[in-house]
Design a protein around this motif. Structure first.
Motif, PDB file in Angstrom:
ATOM      1  N   ASP A   3       0.866  -1.180   0.000  1.00 40.33           N
ATOM      2  CA  ASP A   3       0.000   0.000   0.000  1.00 40.33           C
ATOM      3  C   ASP A   3       0.904   1.233   0.000  1.00 40.33           C
ATOM      4  O   ASP A   3       2.122   1.138   0.085  1.00 40.33           O
ATOM      5  N   ARG A   4       0.325   2.390  -0.110  1.00 38.27           N
ATOM      6  CA  ARG A   4       1.104   3.624  -0.252  1.00 38.27           C
ATOM      7  C   ARG A   4       2.037   3.883   0.942  1.00 38.27           C
ATOM      8  O   ARG A   4       3.196   4.248   0.777  1.00 38.27           O
ATOM      9  N   ALA A   5       1.533   3.690   2.155  1.00 39.73           N
ATOM     10  CA  ALA A   5       2.350   3.924   3.349  1.00 39.73           C
ATOM     11  C   ALA A   5       3.532   2.955   3.400  1.00 39.73           C
ATOM     12  O   ALA A   5       4.653   3.347   3.740  1.00 39.73           O
ATOM     13  N   GLN A   6       3.303   1.694   3.053  1.00 35.79           N
ATOM     14  CA  GLN A   6       4.379   0.706   3.060  1.00 35.79           C
ATOM     15  C   GLN A   6       5.419   1.042   1.994  1.00 35.79           C
ATOM     16  O   GLN A   6       6.623   0.949   2.233  1.00 35.79           O
ATOM     17  N   ALA A   7       4.942   1.433   0.821  1.00 37.97           N
ATOM     18  CA  ALA A   7       5.855   1.801  -0.262  1.00 37.97           C
ATOM     19  C   ALA A   7       6.705   3.011   0.142  1.00 37.97           C
ATOM     20  O   ALA A   7       7.911   3.049  -0.117  1.00 37.97           O
ATOM     21  N   ASP A   8       6.080   3.985   0.784  1.00 33.54           N
ATOM     22  CA  ASP A   8       6.819   5.170   1.240  1.00 33.54           C
ATOM     23  C   ASP A   8       7.857   4.796   2.293  1.00 33.54           C
ATOM     24  O   ASP A   8       8.979   5.295   2.274  1.00 33.54           O
ATOM     25  N   THR A   9       7.477   3.923   3.229  1.00 34.62           N
ATOM     26  CA  THR A   9       8.407   3.479   4.269  1.00 34.62           C
ATOM     27  C   THR A   9       9.597   2.767   3.640  1.00 34.62           C
ATOM     28  O   THR A   9      10.754   3.056   3.957  1.00 34.62           O
ATOM     29  N   ASP A  11      10.675   2.949   0.548  1.00 31.27           N
ATOM     30  CA  ASP A  11      11.448   3.909  -0.246  1.00 31.27           C
ATOM     31  C   ASP A  11      12.366   4.741   0.646  1.00 31.27           C
ATOM     32  O   ASP A  11      13.539   4.945   0.338  1.00 31.27           O
TER      33      ASP A  11
END
Length: 83
Positions: A3-9, A11
């Motif tokens: 999900d977006r939060a996991q991808a941001d983390t 990254d």
């Protein structure tokens, strides 16, 4: 799929020079139900638990990447003995 939060983390963690190089092309995924910080599968996939988003997440990822490398370098080594 992340999900977006996991991808941001992920990254953010992989932007660190010490982690980006070690991660190379390693498969990394999140499992929010994982009760511990990380798990390394026999195939070398790193699974991060929800603790990866905490301030110490870089330490967990680094340990997981090192164990994944060790499992590839010494496949006959018992993972419990590697800790």
């Amino acid at each position: 799929m992340l999900d977006r939060a996991q991808a941001d983390t992920l990254d953010t963690l992989l932007q660190r020079p010490d982690l980006g190089v070690v991660a190379d092309a390693r498969a990394i995924r999140f499992d929010p139900a994982l009760p511990w910080p990380f798990q390394v599968e026999a195939a070398g996939t790193v699974i991060l638990g929800p603790q990866a988003g905490a301030p110490g997440g870089a330490v967990f990822l680094r340990q997981a990447l090192e164990l994944a490398w060790l499992r590839e370098a010494a496949p006959d080594l018992d993972p419990a003995a590697a800790i």
